[in-house]
Design a protein around this motif. Structure first.
Motif, short mmCIF file in Angstrom:
data_model
loop_
_atom_site.label_atom_id
_atom_site.label_comp_id
_atom_site.label_asym_id
_atom_site.label_seq_id
_atom_site.Cartn_x
_atom_site.Cartn_y
_atom_site.Cartn_z
N LEU A 89 22.80 25.56 9.01
CA LEU A 89 21.48 25.93 9.54
C LEU A 89 21.31 25.42 10.96
CD1 LEU A 89 19.28 25.30 6.37
CD2 LEU A 89 19.86 27.52 7.40
N ALA A 90 21.77 24.22 11.22
CA ALA A 90 21.67 23.66 12.58
C ALA A 90 22.50 24.50 13.56
CB ALA A 90 22.12 22.20 12.59
N ASN A 91 23.70 24.91 13.13
CA ASN A 91 24.53 25.75 14.00
C ASN A 91 23.83 27.07 14.32
OD1 ASN A 91 26.56 23.82 14.00
ND2 ASN A 91 27.77 24.83 12.39
N ILE A 92 23.22 27.66 13.29
CA ILE A 92 22.52 28.94 13.47
C ILE A 92 21.36 28.77 14.46
CG2 ILE A 92 20.99 30.60 12.30
CD1 ILE A 92 22.84 30.33 9.82
N GLU A 93 20.60 27.70 14.26
CA GLU A 93 19.43 27.51 15.14
C GLU A 93 19.81 27.15 16.56
OE1 GLU A 93 17.16 24.78 12.75
OE2 GLU A 93 17.00 26.37 11.22
N THR A 94 20.82 26.32 16.71
CA THR A 94 21.23 25.91 18.06
C THR A 94 21.69 27.11 18.88
OG1 THR A 94 21.90 23.78 17.21
CG2 THR A 94 22.78 24.39 19.35
N MET A 95 22.56 27.93 18.31
CA MET A 95 23.05 29.10 19.07
C MET A 95 21.91 30.06 19.36
SD MET A 95 25.71 30.55 20.57
CE MET A 95 27.37 30.29 19.95
N ALA A 96 21.02 30.28 18.38
CA ALA A 96 19.89 31.20 18.59
C ALA A 96 19.03 30.72 19.76
CB ALA A 96 19.06 31.31 17.31
N ARG A 97 18.78 29.42 19.80
CA ARG A 97 17.94 28.86 20.86
C ARG A 97 18.62 28.98 22.22
NH1 ARG A 97 17.41 24.11 18.61
NH2 ARG A 97 18.97 23.16 19.94
N ARG A 98 19.91 28.69 22.26
CA ARG A 98 20.63 28.74 23.55
C ARG A 98 20.70 30.16 24.09
NH1 ARG A 98 25.68 24.73 22.15
NH2 ARG A 98 24.49 22.80 22.23
N ILE A 99 20.97 31.11 23.21
CA ILE A 99 21.06 32.51 23.68
C ILE A 99 19.67 33.00 24.09
CG2 ILE A 99 21.69 34.88 23.06
CD1 ILE A 99 24.13 33.12 23.32
N ALA A 100 18.66 32.66 23.28
CA ALA A 100 17.29 33.10 23.60
C ALA A 100 16.88 32.61 24.99
CB ALA A 100 16.32 32.58 22.54
N ALA A 101 17.33 31.42 25.35
CA ALA A 101 16.97 30.87 26.66
C ALA A 101 17.51 31.70 27.82
CB ALA A 101 17.47 29.43 26.76
N THR A 102 18.55 32.49 27.56
CA THR A 102 19.11 33.34 28.63
C THR A 102 18.35 34.66 28.73
OG1 THR A 102 20.68 34.53 27.21
CG2 THR A 102 21.42 32.42 28.12
N GLY A 103 17.53 34.97 27.74
CA GLY A 103 16.83 36.25 27.72
C GLY A 103 17.65 37.38 27.11
N CYS A 104 18.85 37.06 26.69
CA CYS A 104 19.76 38.05 26.11
C CYS A 104 19.51 38.13 24.60
CB CYS A 104 21.18 37.59 26.40
SG CYS A 104 22.46 38.76 25.98
N ALA A 105 19.72 39.31 24.00
CA ALA A 105 19.61 39.42 22.55
C ALA A 105 20.92 38.98 21.90
CB ALA A 105 19.28 40.85 22.15
N MET A 106 20.85 38.77 20.59
CA MET A 106 22.00 38.27 19.86
C MET A 106 22.16 39.10 18.59
SD MET A 106 22.44 34.34 18.79
CE MET A 106 23.52 33.85 17.46
N ARG A 107 23.38 39.52 18.33
CA ARG A 107 23.68 40.30 17.12
C ARG A 107 24.92 39.68 16.51
NH1 ARG A 107 22.47 45.41 15.08
NH2 ARG A 107 21.12 45.98 16.83
N PRO A 108 24.77 38.61 15.75
CA PRO A 108 25.94 37.85 15.27
C PRO A 108 26.87 38.68 14.40
CG PRO A 108 23.90 37.02 14.28
CD PRO A 108 23.51 37.98 15.34
N HIS A 109 28.16 38.38 14.52
CA HIS A 109 29.17 39.05 13.70
C HIS A 109 29.28 38.28 12.39
CE1 HIS A 109 32.60 41.35 12.55
NE2 HIS A 109 32.73 41.91 13.73
#
Lengths: 366, 366
Positions: A17-37
């Motif tokens: 869960l921490a890994n999921i949240e950390t990456m989501a937060r970091r990508i969100a900070a760039t303004g880019c969307a995320m579509r995990p594989h």
């Protein structure tokens, strides 16, 4: 302590869960969307948590994975793989009718023509992204021919080309590199520039989708990139440690194996071999040079240097003396292929209890 | 022609039956018994046909495989792997009650003591074989300590030591070799000599069990060897071809993959990668030196040189020009680990029809 029946992949819920949240937060900070594989966990359980953490949708490689995810409640799915063959096209059309959004892929005019024909026959319009090769020499339209081929695909009926995508991993000018910032920037810039040229030619490119776990952040920072598709970050593995992307403590899936034999003071045999460890080397091993099949947690002197089907041969440095019956925990080199060997993993919940958890996307390569 | 949904392992029934019969006949001619290892097919269907062809029983590596085989009707099972851990011992005792004959294994006094204690507690006598290392440095009691350890094991209550066994593959004096006759002879002679010494010490060694597919025949010819345990011969693979043990036509399990991309004239991408091809190199790659992941049947100029999870990258020599959508057939390098990736294979019956066939022993590594 629960008795763990080995060999077994133990997944730590809190760390995942921490890994999921950390990456989501970091990508969100760039303004880019995320579509995990989902290729790493292969489980709707984690995919839904990735979406709850802000992912725009999910990425899969094969129709079988898309169907498992749809059955599990995911409704925005990108099948990032050239869709070839009547049977698979038929399944894609059926799935397009039952999810909110299905995006398919093509990397050739002949492939897109078959999709176009089938969609027209069914009275559907399929959303499509074109794959572009940015240096991996895998699938993808050759970069220097991309405008020509994508314009021809965009003119076909029954298809709506909304984006382009690529996968290159940690390559810089087509060569493996440790400079992930430069690799991600180059991948992103090539794709953003192509998208601009395609728009100038009248193709309505809305999504420019790139990146892997190693390059997700530098790619996301490139202007014009709209989406990244990291996968491995959910569990992490020895490859990500070597890339400097995570620590051992952030690897949330560990392979538990039992020492079954101690033929001598310098050798221990564990009850997992090729059938549980990921024995595939990464596509480009240089300059990483793996010297062992996984990292033994807490025991740097236990080096798993040989595998046969059911045996792992660990060389022991002085001071290492695991007993027969002792359980050792390894961080696999490549967690995605390791998970693909498992019908079930063992979830270690935040409260310390354990529960078996199915891997419904395992082996869904069709 | 049935439409084959790829990637898919297609098993030719007629060729598989011929492989089973040929090996049974050859081993029978030596007077030695045969106890094939089911690790290759992982299916009670073929195991029963091996027994019908004259096998004395079957060999498995793990309790999970033994249970699958017992469920499928097999009743004479040797678990050729050190049985370590309470849970596994409990399952072995339960299985011993429901099959005609279960043989378990140990390669340490401490492992045998746990078995002995559990058997005594349950009021059972477990038939046991001791594993000996004849040069592979895997499991097995060190050859120079074998008499000492085996005599101690034989003195334990609740156990009946009836045999010794080893697995060495194509090693000669511990080094990989192409001289399978010499390798098999050496392996056999070491074990036959040890059996004699143990008998002189009062241990009633009845079974001396050795060998792999490569060394089964030369081992079986050694006086004093009572049983061989080949596995791979049932389907064969590229390794066996390189050993000179079979022809391409005798490989009865082919991986069917579809060309999904043709990025250029010298490159084709197929829809199978690490998740369907066996990416594990054999334990000793020298002097065989694989340069590709499988042999493309009928197309020596198609060389599968790179794999990622879902992609196979095939370099094309001049004259090779497979179309997108074309199905190619590959002989895997290592069929055992390839089968372990499959929930189902596609059986091509002698009459030309196709039928899906489950692989119930897949992934049963516990």
């Amino acid at each position: 302590m629960t008795m763990i029946n080995t060999p077994c992949l133990v997944v730590d819920e809190r760390k995942t869960l921490a890994n999921i949240e950390t990456m989501a937060r970091r990508i969100a900070a760039t303004g880019c969307a995320m579509r995990p594989h989902i290729k790493t966990h292969k489980s709707p359980h984690w995919a839904k948590l990735q979406v709850q953490a802000g992912a725009a949708g999910i990425t899969v490689a094969k129709m079988g994975e898309a169907e498992v995810m749809a059955d599990g409640g995911l409704d925005d799915i990108f099948v990032a793989y050239p869709l070839i063959g009547e049977e698979k096209i038929r399944r894609a059309l059926a799935l397009a009718r039952r999810v909110k959004r299905l995006i398919v892929a093509a990397d050739s005019l002949v492939g897109a023509q078959a999709l176009s024909q089938a969609a027209v026959q069914e009275g559907l319009v399929l959303e499509l992204r074109c794959e572009v090769d940015t240096g991996m020499r895998r699938t993808g339209i050759r970069y220097d021919r991309a405008e020509e081929v994508i314009c021809a695909i965009a003119a076909l009926p029954g298809l709506r080309v909304t984006g382009i995508f690529t996968f290159r991993g940690a390559l810089l000018s087509g060569r493996p590199t440790h400079d992930l910032q430069a690799a991600g920037r180059q991948e992103g810039e090539m794709m953003a520039a192509l998208a601009q040229r395609l728009r100038a030619l009248g193709v309505d490119i809305r999504e420019v989708s790139v990146g892997s776990t190693p390059t997700a952040l530098p790619c996301a920072a490139v202007p014009g990139i709209t989406e990244v598709r990291p996968g491995t970050y959910v569990y992490n593995d020895a490859m990500q440690i070597k890339y400097g992307l995570c620590t051992e403590a952030e690897c949330s899936a560990l392979l538990a194996v039992t020492v079954v034999s101690r033929p001598g003071p310098d050798l221990a045999i564990v009850d997992g071999g090729v059938k549980v460890f990921a024995a595939d080397a990464p596509l480009y091993t240089e300059p990483y040079g793996f010297d062992r099949y996984g990292i033994c947690v807490g025991h740097p002197g236990i080096r798993l240097t040989r595998l046969s089907e059911e045996h792992g041969m660990a060389d022991l440095e002085p001071g290492e003396d695991p007993a027969i019956g002792e359980i050792l925990y390894f961080i696999p080199n490549h967690i995605c292929t390791c998970v693909n060997l498992m019908d079930q993993v063992l979830l270690k919940r935040a409260d310390g209890t354990f529960a078996p958890m199915d891997v419904p996307g395992r082996g869904k390569s069709r």
